[in-house]
Write a protein that holds these residues in place. Sequence first.
Motif, PDB file in Angstrom:
ATOM      1  N   TYR A 161      -8.183  19.457  -1.473  1.00  0.00           N
ATOM      2  CA  TYR A 161      -7.065  19.739  -2.376  1.00  0.00           C
ATOM      3  C   TYR A 161      -7.084  18.770  -3.547  1.00  0.00           C
ATOM      4  O   TYR A 161      -6.710  19.126  -4.674  1.00  0.00           O
TER       5      TYR A 161
ATOM      6  N   SER B 170      -9.194  19.380   4.190  1.00  0.00           N
ATOM      7  CA  SER B 170      -8.382  19.910   3.097  1.00  0.00           C
ATOM      8  C   SER B 170      -7.567  18.825   2.400  1.00  0.00           C
ATOM      9  O   SER B 170      -7.187  18.995   1.233  1.00  0.00           O
ATOM     10  N   THR B 171      -7.273  17.715   3.062  1.00  0.00           N
ATOM     11  CA  THR B 171      -6.592  16.623   2.362  1.00  0.00           C
ATOM     12  C   THR B 171      -7.436  16.140   1.185  1.00  0.00           C
ATOM     13  O   THR B 171      -6.899  15.791   0.127  1.00  0.00           O
TER      14      THR B 171
ATOM     15  N   HIS C 258      -1.602  18.152   2.604  1.00  0.00           N
ATOM     16  CA  HIS C 258      -2.101  18.838   1.416  1.00  0.00           C
ATOM     17  C   HIS C 258      -1.499  18.272   0.131  1.00  0.00           C
ATOM     18  O   HIS C 258      -2.213  18.007  -0.843  1.00  0.00           O
TER      19      HIS C 258
ATOM     20  N   ASN D  96      -3.606  27.997  -3.224  1.00  0.00           N
ATOM     21  CA  ASN D  96      -3.631  27.009  -2.141  1.00  0.00           C
ATOM     22  C   ASN D  96      -2.243  26.465  -1.834  1.00  0.00           C
ATOM     23  O   ASN D  96      -1.911  26.212  -0.669  1.00  0.00           O
ATOM     24  N   ILE D  97      -1.421  26.280  -2.864  1.00  0.00           N
ATOM     25  CA  ILE D  97      -0.058  25.797  -2.624  1.00  0.00           C
ATOM     26  C   ILE D  97       0.759  26.851  -1.871  1.00  0.00           C
ATOM     27  O   ILE D  97       1.490  26.533  -0.924  1.00  0.00           O
TER      28      ILE D  97
ATOM     29  N   THR E 198      -0.329  26.848   1.625  1.00  0.00           N
ATOM     30  CA  THR E 198       0.182  25.678   2.345  1.00  0.00           C
ATOM     31  C   THR E 198       1.586  25.909   2.888  1.00  0.00           C
ATOM     32  O   THR E 198       1.895  25.526   4.023  1.00  0.00           O
TER      33      THR E 198
ATOM     34  N   ILE F 292       0.326  24.428   9.134  1.00  0.00           N
ATOM     35  CA  ILE F 292      -0.436  23.780   8.067  1.00  0.00           C
ATOM     36  C   ILE F 292       0.245  22.463   7.718  1.00  0.00           C
ATOM     37  O   ILE F 292       1.473  22.388   7.647  1.00  0.00           O
ATOM     38  N   SER F 293      -0.549  21.434   7.493  1.00  0.00           N
ATOM     39  CA  SER F 293       0.008  20.131   7.139  1.00  0.00           C
ATOM     40  C   SER F 293       0.427  20.123   5.678  1.00  0.00           C
ATOM     41  O   SER F 293      -0.382  19.868   4.783  1.00  0.00           O
ATOM     42  N   ILE F 294       1.697  20.421   5.432  1.00  0.00           N
ATOM     43  CA  ILE F 294       2.207  20.422   4.064  1.00  0.00           C
ATOM     44  C   ILE F 294       2.093  19.021   3.455  1.00  0.00           C
ATOM     45  O   ILE F 294       1.644  18.846   2.317  1.00  0.00           O
TER      46      ILE F 294
END
Length: 302
Positions: free
Chosen positions: A210, A206-207, A252, A237-238, A241, A247-249
């Motif tokens: 996004y 997802s990194t 993302h 998606n935001i 997040t 979830i890795s804010i």
Amino acid sequence: MNEAPSTAPVCYRHPSRETQLACSRCDRPICVKCRIDAAVGFQCPECVKKGNKGVRPARTAFGGSRVGQLGYACQAIIAVNLLFLTASAVFGGPRAIVGGGGWFGLLGISTPVTEWGAVFGYAYYQDGSLHGIANGEWYRLVTAMFINYGAVHLLLNMSLVATLGRYLERQLGPLRFLTLYLIAGFGGNVAAYVFHPQNQYSAGASTATYGLVIAVIVINRRLALDAGPVIPLLVTNIIFTFSVPNISIAGHLGGLAAGAATAAVLAYLRLPRRTLKQVAGCALVVAIIVAAALARTSYLLS
């Protein structure tokens, strides 16, 4: 009674075949199998080959190869992600695919593969060994973008590669698209490294995906196309997040920022010397990301 030998011309590539056709460029006789339709008359294979040498290959609006229409880069990305999940299941068991926890138990568990490749700052393992990016395991900043926790995680990310990724690959060409994908994933992983606790794992495509979402908006604006259908996806998606636990804010948002910057470089730098400008712009984005990673490393080691 002897017959006079035939004086009809024969194909220069097939001497046993008589023909009344000739290449309109070199005037050599050619048979039906050798003729290639041209704007005027026919041409032989050699003349067509020579003519094609002077023709520049078709390019996209951003300088990319038209090979991107075949989607080879997207297929390769999906294959690598599948390979990592398969390895994770081999070394971690069936629960690496589903049933490990998170999202109502739909995600997979941590395995030796995820522990090896995920973003991990700097800490001791239970066996007393020291691991992490600050300990020299820089590869984690790349491998983490190909590691997913289970089939659901993989499916969510690869669906974006198969849709948005294919669109971007057609617009940018395979090399520029891969550059965008890798820089977005790298930027997201570095953001996770910088802002997460040093002993916390972080991984996921997802990194990078996004970055694809924001890149479609940038590319469409450059082409004067409607980006409206993608904006709700970005907003969703935001919200996702910030509302879903674990979830890795940072990952993302870092992927979004790196993807936006790279897409802007690829979309808005124009001729002349467009490719050189794009390379320099992407190198500058990477240099900023690397500087952030080096600063975090220096802090952890101080």
